[in-house]
Design a protein around this motif. Structure first.
Motif, PDB file in Angstrom:
ATOM      1  N   ILE A 188      -7.113   0.305  -7.052  1.00  0.00           N
ATOM      2  CA  ILE A 188      -5.716   0.590  -6.730  1.00  0.00           C
ATOM      3  C   ILE A 188      -4.937   0.769  -8.034  1.00  0.00           C
ATOM      4  O   ILE A 188      -5.405   0.353  -9.097  1.00  0.00           O
ATOM      5  CB  ILE A 188      -5.105  -0.515  -5.847  1.00  0.00           C
ATOM      6  CG1 ILE A 188      -5.395  -1.907  -6.413  1.00  0.00           C
ATOM      7  CG2 ILE A 188      -5.632  -0.408  -4.425  1.00  0.00           C
ATOM      8  CD1 ILE A 188      -4.863  -3.059  -5.567  1.00  0.00           C
ATOM      9  N   LEU A 237       0.835  -1.206   0.000  1.00  0.00           N
ATOM     10  CA  LEU A 237       0.000   0.000   0.000  1.00  0.00           C
ATOM     11  C   LEU A 237       0.866   1.252   0.000  1.00  0.00           C
ATOM     12  O   LEU A 237       0.526   2.249  -0.653  1.00  0.00           O
ATOM     13  CB  LEU A 237      -0.933  -0.004   1.215  1.00  0.00           C
ATOM     14  CG  LEU A 237      -1.956  -1.133   1.311  1.00  0.00           C
ATOM     15  CD1 LEU A 237      -2.842  -0.941   2.539  1.00  0.00           C
ATOM     16  CD2 LEU A 237      -2.800  -1.231   0.058  1.00  0.00           C
ATOM     17  N   GLY A 262      -5.278   4.555  -3.023  1.00  0.00           N
ATOM     18  CA  GLY A 262      -6.340   4.094  -3.911  1.00  0.00           C
ATOM     19  C   GLY A 262      -7.520   5.041  -3.889  1.00  0.00           C
ATOM     20  O   GLY A 262      -7.498   6.088  -3.210  1.00  0.00           O
ATOM     21  N   TYR A 285       1.932   1.866  -3.486  1.00  0.00           N
ATOM     22  CA  TYR A 285       0.845   2.453  -4.263  1.00  0.00           C
ATOM     23  C   TYR A 285       0.761   3.960  -4.021  1.00  0.00           C
ATOM     24  O   TYR A 285       0.583   4.749  -4.960  1.00  0.00           O
ATOM     25  CB  TYR A 285      -0.488   1.816  -3.887  1.00  0.00           C
ATOM     26  CG  TYR A 285      -0.626   0.345  -4.212  1.00  0.00           C
ATOM     27  CD1 TYR A 285       0.149  -0.265  -5.186  1.00  0.00           C
ATOM     28  CD2 TYR A 285      -1.555  -0.446  -3.544  1.00  0.00           C
ATOM     29  CE1 TYR A 285       0.016  -1.614  -5.479  1.00  0.00           C
ATOM     30  CE2 TYR A 285      -1.705  -1.790  -3.837  1.00  0.00           C
ATOM     31  CZ  TYR A 285      -0.914  -2.370  -4.796  1.00  0.00           C
ATOM     32  OH  TYR A 285      -1.052  -3.706  -5.091  1.00  0.00           O
TER      33      TYR A 285
END
Length: 358
Positions: free
Chosen positions: A210, A155, A174, A158
């Motif tokens: 995502i 995460l 996201g 991301y």
């Protein structure tokens, strides 16, 4: 009469007409309504033979290449054969092809007879049986946050990629949004599924996208009248984010539209009446990257057009919610194999098919 079937009904209608209980118009209407339907000549067509399909046909009719259909069979863990409620039997390969063919375009079962050489009733039973298997076996992949591609360190990556793409937020991993799946107007509970904003009947879903192009979470179905903030509460997503959305002790967040409340793990645009130039630039920059969640909804309806044809989506006659969720699972599988617009935009490859269906 009930035990005699349609023949006894027609005999009763003849008796009623002969004794002047009903007139000629009523007789014609009732007799036609109780006549046996002509059986579609499915036996004229060859039985299903996947060897006759080439790769171009598979991509056009099933959305997957011919070799990739076998990969999909493996990761979905299909049984060797499916046995329907009335003992119709089909192989796992034929069952998957029937499912993909039906979802790819809003065709009738009669239109599929030439491909599979089966009675339309059998095709319907096989479709529902395979659909139920995929949903019951894999719907947790759209609900659980305990996935390899949702680990804290992933995460964090991301969030860095989204920030590098121009997002002012440095901890956004996201995007969340709701979508409405239009359905045919039901006979009952019309108010519950009527969406006043878009003035159509439908059911709603809440999706998290995502940057690798996957649907990380797909909650629903919800009644069409529900607000996005209500879906957020009922999905209990914030509770899950409080558990998993951390990196090195710092919170990570999702970004949504103005309908969502602000919080540590959920951010939205500035909504003040008077926005400063900095606020406007923030909203514009985040809007440019947030549009990727809209692309994802469009991708589902583009590859699986069945869910965009509301006349065939009838609550009480078909499992509309399951159909959309299974399309979400298949779309993630498609993304793992071929990528999509979102993964290209963020220049991030999705996981392999085997890693997604771990």
């Amino acid at each position: 009469m009930a035990n005699g079937g349609l023949r006894s009904v027609r005999e009763a209608l003849l008796l009623a007409y002969g004794t002047n209980v009903i007139d000629s118009v009523e007789f014609a209407v009732f007799y036609d309504a109780n006549s046996s339907r002509e059986l579609f000549p499915y036996w004229k067509f060859d039985k299903f033979n996947f060897d006759d399909w080439d790769d171009t046909e598979c991509r056009a009719e099933l959305r997957f290449g011919k070799a990739d259909v076998f990969l999909l069979l493996e990761v979905l863990r299909f049984p060797d054969k499916f046995v329907c409620s009335q003992r119709t039997v089909c192989s796992k390969l034929e069952g998957l092809c029937i499912l993909l063919k039906r979802l790819a375009f809003p065709c009738r079962y009669i239109d599929m007879v030439s491909r599979f050489g089966r009675n339309p009733t059998e095709l319907c039973l096989i479709f529902n049986t395979v659909l139920e298997f995929v949903y019951s076996s894999h719907h947790h992949r759209l609900e659980s946050w305990n996935q390899p591609f949702l680990l804290p360190q992933v995460l964090e990556r991301y969030a860095q990629i989204i920030h590098n793409r121009g997002a002012p937020l440095q901890n956004c991993f996201g995007f969340v949004d709701g979508t409405l799946c239009r359905i045919a107007r039901p006979q009952n509970n019309q108010r519950a599924v009527y969406n006043g904003h878009k003035r159509v009947h439908g059911i709603k879903f809440q999706s998290v996208v995502i940057p690798n192009g996957l649907i990380a979470n797909l909650a629903g179905p919800f009644e069409g009248r529900r607000h996005d903030s209500t879906m957020l509460h009922e999905s209990r997503m914030l509770r899950e984010l409080q558990r998993v959305a951390w990196a090195n002790g710092e919170p990570l967040c999702l970004y949504g539209d103005p309908a969502y409340p602000l919080g540590i793990h959920l951010q939205a645009p500035f909504r003040d009446a008077l926005l400063t130039p900095q606020m406007q630039r923030f909203n514009e920059a985040m809007s440019e990257v947030r549009v990727s969640v809209e692309w994802m909804f469009g991708t589902i309806t583009n590859y699986y057009k069945f869910v965009d044809f509301k006349k065939q989506l009838k609550i009480g006659m078909s499992p509309v919610g399951k159909i959309y969720l299974v399309c979400g699972i298949l779309q993630n599988a498609h993304t793992c194999l071929y990528g999509n617009l979102v993964s290209d935009y963020f220049n991030l490859d999705p996981p392999s098919l085997q890693d997604y269906f771990w």
